[in-house]
Write a protein that holds these residues in place. Structure first.
Motif, PDB file in Angstrom:
ATOM      1  N   MET A   1       0.837  -1.168   0.000  1.00 36.99           N
ATOM      2  CA  MET A   1       0.000   0.000   0.000  1.00 36.99           C
ATOM      3  C   MET A   1       0.886   1.236   0.000  1.00 36.99           C
ATOM      4  SD  MET A   1      -2.497   1.553   2.835  1.00 36.99           S
ATOM      5  CE  MET A   1      -1.120   1.619   3.907  1.00 36.99           C
ATOM      6  N   LEU A   2       0.536   2.203  -0.792  1.00 37.37           N
ATOM      7  CA  LEU A   2       1.323   3.423  -0.911  1.00 37.37           C
ATOM      8  C   LEU A   2       0.749   4.526  -0.021  1.00 37.37           C
ATOM      9  CD1 LEU A   2       1.852   3.299  -4.770  1.00 37.37           C
ATOM     10  CD2 LEU A   2       3.487   2.727  -2.976  1.00 37.37           C
ATOM     11  N   PRO A   3       1.575   5.511   0.330  1.00 42.08           N
ATOM     12  CA  PRO A   3       1.139   6.555   1.268  1.00 42.08           C
ATOM     13  C   PRO A   3      -0.096   7.346   0.825  1.00 42.08           C
ATOM     14  CG  PRO A   3       3.513   6.574   1.061  1.00 42.08           C
ATOM     15  CD  PRO A   3       2.993   5.594   0.038  1.00 42.08           C
ATOM     16  N   ASN A  14     -10.515   3.577   4.397  1.00 38.79           N
ATOM     17  CA  ASN A  14     -11.627   2.644   4.200  1.00 38.79           C
ATOM     18  C   ASN A  14     -11.963   2.427   2.726  1.00 38.79           C
ATOM     19  OD1 ASN A  14     -11.655   2.846   6.944  1.00 38.79           O
ATOM     20  ND2 ASN A  14     -13.569   3.978   7.073  1.00 38.79           N
ATOM     21  N   GLY A  15     -11.944   3.483   1.944  1.00 38.16           N
ATOM     22  CA  GLY A  15     -12.271   3.364   0.529  1.00 38.16           C
ATOM     23  C   GLY A  15     -11.268   2.516  -0.235  1.00 38.16           C
ATOM     24  N   ARG A  16     -10.031   2.559   0.191  1.00 41.73           N
ATOM     25  CA  ARG A  16      -8.986   1.781  -0.479  1.00 41.73           C
ATOM     26  C   ARG A  16      -9.186   0.285  -0.262  1.00 41.73           C
ATOM     27  NH1 ARG A  16      -6.360   2.692  -4.911  1.00 41.73           N
ATOM     28  NH2 ARG A  16      -4.231   1.964  -4.839  1.00 41.73           N
ATOM     29  N   TYR A  17      -9.657  -0.092   0.924  1.00 37.95           N
ATOM     30  CA  TYR A  17      -9.996  -1.501   1.168  1.00 37.95           C
ATOM     31  C   TYR A  17     -11.015  -1.968   0.129  1.00 37.95           C
ATOM     32  CZ  TYR A  17      -7.814  -1.894   5.824  1.00 37.95           C
ATOM     33  OH  TYR A  17      -6.926  -1.958   6.867  1.00 37.95           O
ATOM     34  N   LEU A  18     -12.055  -1.166  -0.087  1.00 35.48           N
ATOM     35  CA  LEU A  18     -13.106  -1.554  -1.037  1.00 35.48           C
ATOM     36  C   LEU A  18     -12.567  -1.643  -2.456  1.00 35.48           C
ATOM     37  CD1 LEU A  18     -16.033   0.540   0.449  1.00 35.48           C
ATOM     38  CD2 LEU A  18     -15.671  -1.915   0.663  1.00 35.48           C
ATOM     39  N   SER A  19     -11.642  -0.742  -2.817  1.00 35.88           N
ATOM     40  CA  SER A  19     -11.039  -0.801  -4.154  1.00 35.88           C
ATOM     41  C   SER A  19     -10.243  -2.088  -4.339  1.00 35.88           C
ATOM     42  CB  SER A  19     -10.129   0.406  -4.382  1.00 35.88           C
ATOM     43  OG  SER A  19     -10.876   1.597  -4.394  1.00 35.88           O
ATOM     44  N   PHE A  20      -9.448  -2.436  -3.344  1.00 33.03           N
ATOM     45  CA  PHE A  20      -8.702  -3.701  -3.424  1.00 33.03           C
ATOM     46  C   PHE A  20      -9.660  -4.890  -3.484  1.00 33.03           C
ATOM     47  CE2 PHE A  20      -4.888  -1.442  -1.689  1.00 33.03           C
ATOM     48  CZ  PHE A  20      -4.000  -1.825  -2.687  1.00 33.03           C
ATOM     49  N   MET A  21     -10.765  -4.824  -2.740  1.00 36.28           N
ATOM     50  CA  MET A  21     -11.741  -5.913  -2.769  1.00 36.28           C
ATOM     51  C   MET A  21     -12.341  -6.068  -4.157  1.00 36.28           C
ATOM     52  SD  MET A  21     -13.390  -5.217   0.991  1.00 36.28           S
ATOM     53  CE  MET A  21     -14.955  -5.968   0.611  1.00 36.28           C
ATOM     54  N   PHE A  64       0.426  -7.320   2.253  1.00 38.05           N
ATOM     55  CA  PHE A  64      -0.743  -8.069   2.722  1.00 38.05           C
ATOM     56  C   PHE A  64      -1.242  -8.972   1.613  1.00 38.05           C
ATOM     57  CE2 PHE A  64      -2.485  -4.205   0.869  1.00 38.05           C
ATOM     58  CZ  PHE A  64      -3.552  -4.674   0.117  1.00 38.05           C
ATOM     59  N   ASP A  65      -1.985  -9.975   2.000  1.00 41.29           N
ATOM     60  CA  ASP A  65      -2.666 -10.867   1.059  1.00 41.29           C
ATOM     61  C   ASP A  65      -4.152 -10.601   1.160  1.00 41.29           C
ATOM     62  OD1 ASP A  65      -0.417 -12.450   0.141  1.00 41.29           O
ATOM     63  OD2 ASP A  65      -0.373 -13.312   2.155  1.00 41.29           O
ATOM     64  N   LEU A  66      -4.812 -10.620   0.016  1.00 42.74           N
ATOM     65  CA  LEU A  66      -6.265 -10.537  -0.021  1.00 42.74           C
ATOM     66  C   LEU A  66      -6.775 -11.910  -0.441  1.00 42.74           C
ATOM     67  CD1 LEU A  66      -8.954  -9.053   0.115  1.00 42.74           C
ATOM     68  CD2 LEU A  66      -8.553  -8.289  -2.231  1.00 42.74           C
ATOM     69  N   ARG A  83     -10.728 -11.514   2.921  1.00 42.17           N
ATOM     70  CA  ARG A  83      -9.918 -11.340   4.130  1.00 42.17           C
ATOM     71  C   ARG A  83      -8.602 -10.659   3.764  1.00 42.17           C
ATOM     72  NH1 ARG A  83     -10.801 -15.245   8.205  1.00 42.17           N
ATOM     73  NH2 ARG A  83      -8.553 -15.343   8.549  1.00 42.17           N
ATOM     74  N   PHE A  84      -8.252  -9.625   4.513  1.00 40.89           N
ATOM     75  CA  PHE A  84      -6.953  -8.987   4.386  1.00 40.89           C
ATOM     76  C   PHE A  84      -6.066  -9.584   5.466  1.00 40.89           C
ATOM     77  CE2 PHE A  84      -9.754  -6.057   2.327  1.00 40.89           C
ATOM     78  CZ  PHE A  84      -8.997  -5.412   1.357  1.00 40.89           C
ATOM     79  N   GLU A  85      -4.960 -10.197   5.062  1.00 43.57           N
ATOM     80  CA  GLU A  85      -4.047 -10.845   6.003  1.00 43.57           C
ATOM     81  C   GLU A  85      -2.630 -10.323   5.764  1.00 43.57           C
ATOM     82  OE1 GLU A  85      -4.476 -15.014   5.321  1.00 43.57           O
ATOM     83  OE2 GLU A  85      -6.537 -15.060   6.068  1.00 43.57           O
ATOM     84  N   SER A  86      -1.917 -10.095   6.838  1.00 38.29           N
ATOM     85  CA  SER A  86      -0.535  -9.659   6.753  1.00 38.29           C
ATOM     86  C   SER A  86       0.298 -10.527   7.688  1.00 38.29           C
ATOM     87  CB  SER A  86      -0.411  -8.183   7.132  1.00 38.29           C
ATOM     88  OG  SER A  86       0.929  -7.750   7.008  1.00 38.29           O
ATOM     89  N   GLY A  87       1.231 -11.267   7.117  1.00 36.63           N
ATOM     90  CA  GLY A  87       2.048 -12.165   7.921  1.00 36.63           C
ATOM     91  C   GLY A  87       1.234 -13.229   8.619  1.00 36.63           C
ATOM     92  N   GLY A  88       0.151 -13.662   7.995  1.00 39.03           N
ATOM     93  CA  GLY A  88      -0.717 -14.677   8.584  1.00 39.03           C
ATOM     94  C   GLY A  88      -1.676 -14.149   9.633  1.00 39.03           C
ATOM     95  N   VAL A  89      -1.681 -12.828   9.846  1.00 37.22           N
ATOM     96  CA  VAL A  89      -2.552 -12.207  10.847  1.00 37.22           C
ATOM     97  C   VAL A  89      -3.713 -11.506  10.145  1.00 37.22           C
ATOM     98  CG1 VAL A  89      -2.660 -10.468  12.674  1.00 37.22           C
ATOM     99  CG2 VAL A  89      -0.621 -11.894  12.434  1.00 37.22           C
TER     100      VAL A  89
END
Length: 96
Positions: A1-3, A14-21, A64-66, A83-89
């Motif tokens: 993710m970029l700044p 929040n909007g960026r999550y939806l774009s990635f989804m 992160f992994d989607l 699901r957004f996961e980073s390092g298995g979390v």
């Protein structure tokens, strides 16, 4: 993710999550071979609803992994878990 995708707290907004989804669902549809059918039949798709829970923030440049999976469907909708996961979390969880 970029700044530029950050909110005032320097987390992914929040909007960026939806774009990635959206991208994740398109990738999923292509992987299962449905994209070709959608294009050939000139079907349209619109998101009917989304419920997302933000559990842990994603920081700039954090990898992160989607993970996207089809849960079920009916005569009108497909129900998808993402699901957004980073390092298995788990960082965020959504149903759309």
């Amino acid at each position: 993710m970029l700044p530029y995708a950050c909110d005032i707290n320097f987390h992914m907004n929040n909007g960026r999550y939806l774009s990635f989804m959206d991208l994740g669902r398109m990738h999923f549809v292509a992987q299962i071979g449905l994209l070709r059918v959608i294009l050939r039949r000139r079907w349209g798709a619109a998101l009917g609803a989304a419920e997302i829970n933000f559990i842990r923030p994603l920081a700039p440049f954090q990898k992160f992994d989607l993970v996207t999976r089809l849960v079920t469907w009916d005569e009108k909708y497909g129900y998808v878990e993402q699901r957004f996961e980073s390092g298995g979390v788990l960082c965020a969880h959504a149903y759309v």
